[in-house]
Design an enzyme around this catalytic site. Structure first.
Site: not given
Ligand code: IMP
Ligand code: MG
Length: 184
Positions: A46, A102, A106, A134, A155-156
């Site tokens: 979402k 996207e 992170d 990030k 975290f945002v």
């Molecule tokens: P990744 O697989 O670690 O890159 O995380 C991706 C998903 O984690 C993103 O598409 C977000 O839905 C969620 N996410 C990562 N960092 C944050 C944050 O700082 N706030 C809120 N959701 C996050």
């Molecule tokens: Mg996402």
């Protein structure tokens, strides 16, 4: 428009104006890059809902939209890289010029899985646009063509991003007060 949600924010990381300006900038580049191809925007629900809407509105050339919802197994604040499809695309993307939209990268694990999954469906091309990135994202080598903002490793919430499903409707990106985490 001040909201009761603002009281939970410790600092604004990206303002609504900065987001709006950046989207116009990104849309110009994307319009130029896709001058002879119609992009199929694939929004990742979402979190990317707001970004997807505003980006699609800012593009001046024709594009089409699809949505996908994925969920990574594991805790809510870390990503394991194991991904489950909650909602798949409604149509075949073979031969299409896919642009994944996207919210944030992170660890990059979700996106690298999604990229492999969609690439296996034989699109004509596949690229990624992410509003936020990030620092850890550099560890996983995900080729992201378009980036809005590089932000610190914290975290945002806001503009689609949630904490426990809340704060998605804040018009800016902010950092939550620590008290919000300790008083669920
Ligand atoms: P990744 O697989 O670690 O890159 O995380 C991706 C998903 O984690 C993103 O598409 C977000 O839905 C969620 N996410 C990562 N960092 C944050 C944050 O700082 N706030 C809120 N959701 C996050
Ligand atoms: Mg996402």
């Amino acid at each position: 428009m001040p909201s009761v949600l603002d009281d939970d924010i410790e600092a604004v990381i990206v303002t609504a104006d900065q987001i709006a300006d950046k989207i116009v900038e990104l849309a110009k580049v994307i319009d130029a890059d896709y001058a002879d191809r119609e992009p199929l925007l694939v929004g990742v629900l979402k979190g990317a809902a707001m970004f997807m809407s505003d980006l699609a509105l800012a593009l001046e050339r024709p594009s089409t939209m699809e949505f996908m919802a994925v969920s990574s197994y594991g805790s809510s604040t870390t990503s394991s890289g194991v991904v489950r499809i909650l909602k798949d695309l409604d149509r075949d993307i073979a031969g299409q010029h896919v642009l994944i939209v996207e919210d944030i990268i992170d660890s990059g694990l979700t996106l690298s899985w999604l990229l492999r999954n969609l690439a296996s469906r034989n699109p004509a091309s596949i690229e990624i646009v992410a509003l936020l990135r990030k620092p850890d994202a550099v560890k996983v080598n995900v080729p992201v063509k378009y980036i809005g903002f590089d932000i610190p490793n914290e975290f945002v919430v806001g503009y689609g991003l949630d904490y426990a499903e809340r704060y998605r409707n804040l018009p800016y990106i902010g950092r939550l007060k620590p008290s919000v985490y300790s008083n669920p």
